[in-house]
Design an enzyme around this catalytic site. Structure first.
Site, PDB file in Angstrom:
ATOM      1  N   HIS A  91      53.427  54.218  65.615  1.00  5.67           N
ATOM      2  CA  HIS A  91      52.011  54.581  65.458  1.00  5.67           C
ATOM      3  C   HIS A  91      51.321  54.036  66.700  1.00  5.67           C
ATOM      4  O   HIS A  91      51.185  52.829  66.859  1.00  5.67           O
ATOM      5  CB  HIS A  91      51.427  53.967  64.182  1.00  5.67           C
ATOM      6  CG  HIS A  91      49.966  54.282  63.996  1.00  5.67           C
ATOM      7  ND1 HIS A  91      49.460  54.808  62.829  1.00  5.67           N
ATOM      8  CD2 HIS A  91      48.894  54.141  64.827  1.00  5.67           C
ATOM      9  CE1 HIS A  91      48.145  54.987  62.956  1.00  5.67           C
ATOM     10  NE2 HIS A  91      47.780  54.584  64.164  1.00  5.67           N
TER      11      HIS A  91
ATOM     12  N   ASP B 258      51.840  63.256  56.811  1.00  5.65           N
ATOM     13  CA  ASP B 258      51.234  61.909  56.722  1.00  5.65           C
ATOM     14  C   ASP B 258      50.461  61.797  55.406  1.00  5.65           C
ATOM     15  O   ASP B 258      49.380  61.207  55.348  1.00  5.65           O
ATOM     16  CB  ASP B 258      50.345  61.587  57.925  1.00  5.65           C
ATOM     17  CG  ASP B 258      50.055  60.084  58.035  1.00  5.65           C
ATOM     18  OD1 ASP B 258      50.662  59.293  57.284  1.00  5.65           O
ATOM     19  OD2 ASP B 258      49.203  59.700  58.867  1.00  5.65           O
TER      20      ASP B 258
ATOM     21  N   HIS C 252      52.333  61.251  64.444  1.00  4.32           N
ATOM     22  CA  HIS C 252      51.052  61.990  64.426  1.00  4.32           C
ATOM     23  C   HIS C 252      50.251  61.974  65.723  1.00  4.32           C
ATOM     24  O   HIS C 252      49.222  61.325  65.810  1.00  4.32           O
ATOM     25  CB  HIS C 252      50.166  61.500  63.272  1.00  4.32           C
ATOM     26  CG  HIS C 252      50.180  60.025  63.007  1.00  4.32           C
ATOM     27  ND1 HIS C 252      50.045  59.077  63.993  1.00  4.32           N
ATOM     28  CD2 HIS C 252      50.336  59.336  61.851  1.00  4.32           C
ATOM     29  CE1 HIS C 252      50.113  57.882  63.452  1.00  4.32           C
ATOM     30  NE2 HIS C 252      50.296  58.005  62.159  1.00  4.32           N
TER      31      HIS C 252
HETATM   32 ZN   LIG Z   1      51.543  57.525  57.927  1.00  3.67          ZN
END
Ligand SMILES: [Zn+2]
Length: 468
Positions: free
Chosen positions: A192, A320, A247
Site C-alpha cells: 500500500h 478492495d 490499488h
Molecule cells: Zn485493502
C-alpha cells in the site's frame, strides 16, 4: 494435472457428462467462440460447438450470452475474526458469487494470518463458511513476522502486505527483507504505497475543513502515491522478488509502474472499481460513504486509469471490498476523519467493467478476461486451474447478459453492510449465473449454494507476470 485429465477423458468417452452449458459466446484466451462446455467432476471436460457437445445430466441454455471464466478478486477484506460485524466468509462470499467472482483473495483488516496455526484456523473457518473458493494474504508484514515467509509460502499462503503509511506503516528495511525472501521462495509482496511524510504535511494544513468529505482526498495528494511507488520499485529492482502495487489511483502512480515494467522490474498492479467510477468532486455529494484509502481522485486520474487498464499497464481489477456497518460511516458526517475508510466492491467489479468499460468502449472482452480472471490467476499462482476456460481447469464461470440493465440498490447486495456506494446507478451488463467447480452458485439474483461449499486454494508459484 495429467492423470486427472486422463481420467476425465476416460469418463467422458464412457457416457454423458454432468453438466453442459450450450448456446454461449465462450470467452477463451484466443478470442470469442460460439458453442458450449461440458463439465465432469467440477472440471471443464469439453469445449465444443453446440452440435458436438455430449449428452449431460443437466443442460443449460446460455441464450447466446457471454460465458467467461469466473472472476478472481485478488484484494478483498472478507473475513477478519476481530471485525465480523463488517463482513464474514458467508456474507462476503455470497456477494462474490452474486458479482461473478468465483475465487477471492482475502486480506486481513487487523488480524494477522502469519503463523501456521493462524493459516490452518483460517482455512478451517473458510471451508466451513464460504460459498465459494478462496485463498488469503498473510497480512501486514513487520520486523517480527518477516521470517515466517518461507514457511507460509510452503503452506500455500504466498501473498504478503506491507504499508508505507499508517495504519500499519513499516520501514523500508522490512520491504527490502520481505522482497529478498520472496525472491528466494516465490510469492509476492503487495505494498500500500502512500508516503506518510506527505500525508502528515498536507493533513496538518486542513484546519477547519474536515466537515467537507473532499478534504480526505485533498489531504492525500498524488505525489504521496507517486513517491511511495517509485521507492518500492527501486527496492524491487535491487532485491528481485515480485512487487505488487495495491490499488493504484493516480496518473503519476501508473507512470511509475509502467516505467518499472519497462526497466524489467517484476512489478504488477491493480485498480479498484470505485476509482474507475467516482471522482473527488463527487465526494461532498456522496458523503462519508465515499471515504477510502487511497481516496477518490481527479477526473484526469480516472481517465488515466481506464487507459492504463486498456493498454496493459494495470494488470488486474480488484474490489478492495471493505464495507462497514453504516454507523461507522455516519460517524464522519461532521468530520470526515472519524469515518471508516472502505467501501463495498466484490459484487460490483464485473458490473462496473461491463457498464462503464465494455458498454462505453473503454475495454474489450479480451482485456476483460485478462484483467478479471487470467491475470490475477497468474499473479497469485492459481493458473491454469483457475482464471481460464480450458480442458482440465476448474469449471468456474459466469454468464453475462450484456444487454440487460439493472438499477443498483442496497437490497440486491449480499454484503453484510446493507448499503452500497453505487446506490441508484443504472448499469448495463449483468452477471446472471455463476458456477463454481460446475455447481451453480448464483442464478438470476439468488445465491444457490450453501456455506461450506468453498475450498481453500493454495497459491502455487504461478508464472507471476501477466505478459500484458
Ligand atoms: Zn485493502
Amino acid at each position: 494435472m495429467s492423470s486427472t485429465l486422463t481420467s476425465t477423458f476416460r469418463k467422458q468417452t464412457r457416457g454423458p457428462v454432468d453438466l453442459v452449458v450450450k448456446n454461449a459466446k465462450l470467452l477463451l484466451e484466443s478470442g470469442i467462440v460460439r458453442g458450449g462446455i461440458g463439465v465432469i467432476d467440477g472440471m471443464i471436460a469439453v469445449i465444443a460447438g453446440d452440435e458436438h457437445l455430449p449428452e449431460a445430466g443437466t443442460v443449460i441454455d446460455a441464450d447466446g450470452n457471454i460465458l467467461m471464466p469466473g472472476l478472481i478478486d485478488a484484494h478483498a477484506h472478507i473475513h477478519d475474526p476481530t471485525m465480523l460485524e463488517h463482513e464474514t466468509f458467508t456474507t462476503g462470499s455470497k456477494a462474490a458469487v452474486a458479482g461473478g467472482v468465483t475465487t477471492f483473495v482475502d486480506m486481513p483488516l487487523t488480524n494477522q494470518v502469519d503463523t501456521i496455526k493462524a493459516v490452518e484456523d483460517k482455512i478451517a473457518q473458510g471451508e466451513e463458511m464460504s460459498v465459494t473458493d478462496f485463498t488469503f494474504y498473510a497480512g501486514m508484514m513487520n520486523t517480527e513476522n518477516q521470517v515466517a515467509i518461507p514457511l507460509l509460502v510452503e503452506k500455500g499462503v504466498a501473498a504478503f502486505k506491507a504499508f508505507t503509511c499508517e495504519p500499519y506503516q513499516t520501514n523500508s528495511g522490512v520491504i527490502v527483507k520481505c522482497l529478498s525472501a520472496i525472491s528466494e521462495v516465490g510469492g509476492l509482496l503487495t505494498v500500500h504505497a502512500e508516503d506518510q511524510g506527505i500525508l502528515d504535511e498536507f493533513g496538518s494544513e486542513m484546519e477547519d475543513e474536515w466537515d467537507a468529505p473532499i478534504s480526505h482526498s485533498l489531504a492525500r495528494p498524488n505525489i504521496a502515491e507517486q513517491l511511495a511507488i517509485r521507492q518500492s520499485i527501486d527496492i524491487a529492482a535491487q532485491t528481485g522478488g515480485h512487487l505488487h502495487i495495491a490499488h493504484v489511483t493516480t496518473r503519476e502512480g501508473v507512470q511509475e509502474v509502467e516505467k518499472g515494467k519497462l526497466r524489467g522490474v517484476m512489478v504488477t498492479t491493480e485498480v479498484c472499481p470505485h476509482h474507475l467510477v467516482f471522482c473527488r468532486d463527487e465526494m461532498n455529494r456522496l458523503g462519508s460513504k465515499s471515504k477510502m484509502n487511497p481516496p477518490l481522485r481527479a477526473r484526469e486520474d480516472r481517465a488515466a486509469l481506464w487507459s492504463a487498464l486498456l493498454r496493459g499497464a494495470i494488470d488486474t481489477v480488484v474490489s478492495d471490498h471493505a464495507p462497514c456497518p453504516i454507523e461507522k460511516k455516519e460517524a464522519g458526517s461532521e468530520d470526515i476523519r472519524e469515518a471508516w475508510s472502505g467501501v463495498d466492491g466484490v459484487q460490483m467489479i464485473l458490473r462496473v467493467l461491463l457498464s462503464e468499460g465494455i458498454n462505453k468502449a473503454r475495454l474489450s472482452y479480451s482485456k476483460l478476461l485478462r484483467v478479471c480472471s487470467r491475470n490475477p490467476a497468474r499473479i497469485f499462482g492459481l493458473y491454469p486451474k483457475k482464471g481460464v476456460l480450458r480442458i482440465g481447469a476448474d469449471a468456474d464461470f459466469v454468464i453475462i447478459d450484456q444487454n440487460k440493465e439493472e438499477k443498483i440498490t442496497a437490497d440486491m447486495m449480499e454484503s453484510k453492510c446493507g448499503w452500497t456506494l453505487y446506490e441508484g446507478m443504472t448499469m448495463k451488463g449483468v452477471p446472471v449465473m455463476t458456477f463454481v467447480r460446475g455447481t451453480q452458485a448464483f442464478n438470476e439474483g439468488k445465491v444457490t449454494v450453501k456455506p461450506g461449499y468453498g475450498n481453500f486454494q493454495a497459491m502455487g508459484s504461478g508464472d507471476r507476470l501477466t505478459g500484458d
